[in-house]
Each structure stands twice: as C-alpha cells, then as structure tokens.
Design an enzyme around this catalytic site. Sequence first.
Site, PDB file in Angstrom:
ATOM      1  N   ASN B  97       0.815  -1.220   0.000  1.00  0.00           N
ATOM      2  CA  ASN B  97       0.000   0.000   0.000  1.00  0.00           C
ATOM      3  C   ASN B  97       0.848   1.270   0.000  1.00  0.00           C
ATOM      4  OD1 ASN B  97       0.878  -0.524   2.608  1.00  0.00           O
ATOM      5  ND2 ASN B  97      -0.844   0.542   3.537  1.00  0.00           N
ATOM      6  N   HIS B 182      -6.434  -9.154   4.910  1.00  0.00           N
ATOM      7  CA  HIS B 182      -6.769  -8.317   6.069  1.00  0.00           C
ATOM      8  C   HIS B 182      -8.182  -8.742   6.474  1.00  0.00           C
ATOM      9  CE1 HIS B 182      -7.357  -4.771   8.565  1.00  0.00           C
ATOM     10  NE2 HIS B 182      -8.433  -4.458   7.880  1.00  0.00           N
ATOM     11  N   ASP B 308       3.451  -5.457  12.340  1.00  0.00           N
ATOM     12  CA  ASP B 308       2.372  -4.624  11.802  1.00  0.00           C
ATOM     13  C   ASP B 308       2.775  -3.143  11.839  1.00  0.00           C
ATOM     14  OD1 ASP B 308       0.016  -4.431  10.522  1.00  0.00           O
ATOM     15  OD2 ASP B 308      -1.252  -4.990  12.216  1.00  0.00           O
ATOM     16  N   GLY B 327      -3.150   2.573  13.183  1.00  0.00           N
ATOM     17  CA  GLY B 327      -1.905   1.818  13.197  1.00  0.00           C
ATOM     18  C   GLY B 327      -0.822   2.400  14.076  1.00  0.00           C
TER      19      GLY B 327
END
Lengths: 321, 433
Positions: B97, B182, B308, B327
């Site tokens: 991404n 996801h 992550d 995040g």
Amino acid sequence: MQGVARNSPFPHRHLLGIEGLSPEDIRHVLDLADGYVDLNRQAEKKRALLRGRTIINCFFENSTRTRTSFEVAGKRLGGDVINMSVAASSMHKGETLIDTAMTLNAMHPDVLIVRHPESGAVQLLSEKLDCAVINAGDGSHEHPTQALLDALAIRRRKGRLGGLTVAICGDVLHSRVARSNIALLNTMGARVRVVAPRTLLPAEIERLGVEVFHEMAEGLADVDIVMMLRLQSERMHGAFVPSTREYFHFFGLDYDKLRAAKPDALIMHPGPMNRGVEIGSEVADDIDRSLIRQQVEMGVAVRMACLEILTRDLGNGPPVP
Amino acid sequence: MNRLLFRRARLLDPESGLDSRGDLLVEGDRIAAVGGDLTVAGRDAETVDVDGLCLAPGLVDMRVQLREPGAEHMESIETAGCAAAAGGVTTMVALPNTDPPVDDVSVVEFLARRAREVKLAKIHTYAAATKALAGRDLTEMGLLAANGAVGFTDGVKAVADALVMRRVLAYARTFDLLVLQHPEEPSLARAGEVSEGEVATRLGLPAITPVAEVIMIERDLRLVEITGTRYHVAHVSSAAGVEAVRRAKAQGLPVTCDTAPPYFALNETAIGDYRTFAKLSPPLRSEWDRRAVVEGLRDGTIDAIASDHSPWDQDSKRLPFSSAAYGIVGLETLLPLSLELYHNGHLGLIDLIRRLTSNPAAILRLPVGRLAPDAPADLVLFEPDLSCQICTDDFRSKSKNAPFDGRPVRGKVRRTIVDGRTIFRQELQCPAS
C-alpha cells in the site's frame, strides 16, 4: 493573584462531560442555576459577574438553539460573547483543529464553548488551551449542559431527582444527550431506562446502568419522566429504521403510548423536534405534561451557572507570557 | 573473508529445537558452524565472548509498511531499515500500500534496488492482489512473483468482493502463490472505528461488531476449500477469528495466520480518553479476545508474530479520534513485547522465537530463520531478561506513533547481523528506568 478557595464546590477546570462529576458538583450547578431562573424572569436581567471576560462560542457543527442559549447566558452575566462558526466543509480535515485551538488561545479568551461533530474532539481542544472549556456537544459522546438543564427542569417540577424513573426513548446510539443524561441521572440516584429498536442502541448499553426495553408500553410502564430523543433525518429512511411512518407507529410518543406511564409523568425533548416522527404534536404541546419549553428556559439559567462557576476562580493576575 | 566467532552463547534454533550453550561461527555471509566449542575452527576469526546472551536467527517480520515510495516523510526504506536493525529484525516484508502501490513489476524492482542501496535488513515485498488495490482486476501475479513478490494481498484492505477473491485464490494456486488477507468484512467495518462494546459505547465512538473478522475469515476459508490455495490471515485479533483458523487447520486446509503485539499486549481499554495511538485496524478488542490471541499463540494456531509496523506522522495522529489514522509503529518493540509472552509463562523461549523467525520464513518460503551450517548469517544477539522502559523518543523509525511509551519491558537487542554484516550494535547498559 486572587486566592483560590481550597474547598471549591466545583473542583473542575472545564466542563467536558457529566462523567466525573459528583452529586455535590451537580447539585451545586443546579442550585446556582435555580437563582438564575428567577433573575431571567425579571425585567432587569443583567449582572456584571463576567465583565471584562471574553467568551468564544466555537461551533464546528450547525446549531442555533444551543449557541444562542450560551450567547444569552454570557451576555446576561456581562461578558463579551463572540460567535465563531467553523463551516463543516472547511473542517473536514481535522488537522486544523489544533491550529484553531492555537489561534483562539492567542486571543486570550476566558471561556471557550465548543461543539464538534467528533467524539472526544472537545477534550482534545481543552488539552491545547489555557482557558476554561465547556463542551456544547461532541459527536455521540456528551452534552453536559443539556443534561444539567434537563435535571433542573425535572427537579423544579418533581422536587427531586433521586428515586424517579426516567425513560430515554429513541436514537440512543447517536445521542450525546442520552449519554450525558444517563450519567447524570444515575449519579443523582434516579432509575434510567432506554427504549429503542435494536438498531438505535449501542452495544452493552446496560453496562452504563440502564434497563433496556424495545417496546414503548413496557419501557414507559410507571415512569415519571419520558425523555424523547431526536431522530436525525438521514437515519429515518432505511439506514437505521425503515420509515418515519413505521418509527412513529412503534416508537413515536402519543397519548396512547403515554398511558403506560404514571398519570403525572412529564414529557421532555432536547429539541429541535421532528413532529410526527418521534413525538406527536398533541403530546409535545400539552402544557400540563410537556416540559419542552421549560427546558429551553432552564438552558439559559444552567449555562449562566456554568459560566459563573468556571470563571470565578480565574483571578485577574498578570498576563501569562 | 569476514570471520566472526560467537563464544559461549545461548544458541536458539527453533528449526532444530536447539537451545543450548555453545559457539557459532560466521564465515562471510553464511553460518559456518553451530554448537559446541568452536575455538579451533574459529582460531583466527574475530571473537566475541557473549557469555550466555541469546543468539537466535534474526527476526522475520512478515508485516511492515515502509511508506516508500510515496510517503517518505513518515518512513523510508532507510529509516525502517535502521528501526529493523535496532529491533533485531533481519528480514521484513513490506505491504503493497505505497504510492504508487506495488501492483507492477517496476515497483518490485524499485524496492529491491533501494534495499540493495540501503543495505540494512533484507526487504521483501508482497504485491497487490488486485490492480491499484481497488478490489477488481487481478495483478500480474505470475510475473510479480517471478520478480520477487513473496505473497499477494491488498494490504490494509480486504478483498471485499467474494468473486474477485475466488479468482485471486484460484489464479494464485496456478503458480502455488501465497495469498494474505486483512480479515475484516468491509461493509461491517464501515460502521465504525473501534470494537463494539462498553468502551465504545461510553466514549460515543462508532463501533464495528467483532464478528466482522470471523465473517471474512470463514468466507475465505470456504473459498480455500475449493481452490486449495496457501492462505494466510494477517493480524488475527478476535477469539472467533482464532477459533476459525484452529478449526480450518484441524480440517487440513493450507491456512496460516499471524498476530501483532498490540493484540496480545493491550485490550480496548488502552483507548482510554480517545488515545489515537491506540487506534488500530483491526481495532483493539475485549480482554476475552486478547486472552484468546494468547491461547492461539500458545497452542500454535497462530503461527507468527509480525510487528504490523504502520508509521504515521504527528499530523495523522494528533486529531480527533475519528479523523486519526489507523496503526502503530512496531519494529523496535517487536522483540521486547513478544518476550512478555515468555516472561509471563505463556510460551517457552524457543517457541516464541519460532513464531518470530522460522515459522514466518516457512510461510514465506524464505531460506532464513535458522541457525544451521550454510544458512544465511542473519542473527540477533539479545539479553532476554534485562529490564528497561520503552522510550518512543529513542525510536530510529521516522514516526513515533506507539501506545507503549514508558512501558516497562524485559529484553534488549544487543547486536543484529545480516549476511555476516553487523547492522546494529549496542554494548551499553539500558538506561535505568
């Protein structure tokens, strides 16, 4: 510098929510507001308590009633009230929120009154400012002055809050009014119920100390107060309820449903009302049962009390560099 | 040739199960010998007497957002590389991404070139499962894989359309490729940003039902039953999600999964008064879900722990909760937070290291994550017990968005080695808390 009372009856810098207030704090606001109700009914309504103080009404969400109520309250106490509407469109990018806080701070306001469409945004602002902040509604979180004015209206009619049973009906999911009222009424020893279709209730709402009902006749049985919530138009047509017709049929307040409540049960609504959606006109306009107009009157008094409380210990020391 | 001898280390090789005191000899970019007394073989090598410190394969972090290309003001391959080095991570796998996204061979090549230039931790990348991560058209999976993409995923987005997902899985199976998801049904996730429950209700935050996770996992598992594709569920965070993977494994499906430290170290109460550093996707969940994640790690349902790593600048997090980005950064806290599972008695040290090294390497089919002669000399030397405090200001990562600042932890990376090169070294004692 003026001394600060060590046993201040309201030991809070800001009014961000009802959660965190003690019964004494709440009683203190209501007692003070009671006096302002009388003042507001006189021809000469002006006081000089806030003379020289600057109050900024900073609304990131459209509002006429609440903003005006605060403006009247501030002006009656002799303060300078400035209205600032930040159009929702220009605030879509939230990063300017802290910039806005800095800008306002530089104008040295004494009290900032903030409404914002996002839960928690008013608290975030308060952390960046060195003046008192009043939350005039943040997202679906809290609207503390609304709960205080509701409490004042109830107390003046019923003489107490403790021991009453209050049903809060309608869009609890999105309602900051509901959350503040649940907190306040529980703190003051009232019994709280919520009545709504399941699509309009947040998860685990019972953990906030309420009884949950999905049917008006059951939920209103023997209650002292029926508090209706506004259903916003974008939620009426299929997103959360199928239609206004169906909603009114099952959850709108009319005399038929009201029959379950105590004979002297009172009706409240934070406004603005959607007549024929959550409340029928004949009930809303019933001068014996409806507290709706008194709520607006109490609003000014409660906001005067809040402004007085949050400014009285500010002192008038040398400017902060 | 560079020769390096570690003396008297506690050697941890999850692949062979080795956990014993001994020496390890590195020659060039390879491990030459493992175990026993190697003073003779390593006579003229540079010798480091580590006196009981743990020496393990370097960590393999299978879920990292690099932000390069496109958002280098938040993180770059160089700063992420420095953060990885400090965290004991020797291999990281990037999500696609970026801007432009990794949906074209040229971007895979760009990343490989930048990784060669920066020369810190090894960098692999996933490629997008669908063009422009838009969830419609398949990417050139075969060519992307041939050029180095180690798996296919739309990153922080689920592939929403079941027919598209079916074709992604079926096409990937043609080349025996790994597909990662996801796990969040997007139409349910649209309702909110935190997990449904008392915390969300009190804060008045729009909420997502926790079943959004298991609905997506179970849909995909049915498709995997048809296609037989190697399927990996990223950052599992709910009790029901863990249970769905457990059942699928018992059924014999080719499924694996990972989780990230916040999902076993925190629960939804970390949001407190609208702390945007605790805003994650999937969201932090209830204490029951947290315990189910720990249990999943313990019984092996959850194969791997990934950081992550999601770097965001201050402007993306210093916002009202609903506007803030999802995040947290994690490269530098991966090991100490994971070690909490060992110190709390949930996992043996070797089992924990397996979830950080050989297991993700096996899922990704990378030849790393083991201490064996001729394996790449990717190593981490760490003190498992040293007490210290997480200090986000000390992060090498360009972004500091983590809810762990000030958290007391045990465990400290002392040296990180990639292909025989030392990319991080800290001899000093951790400053007292």
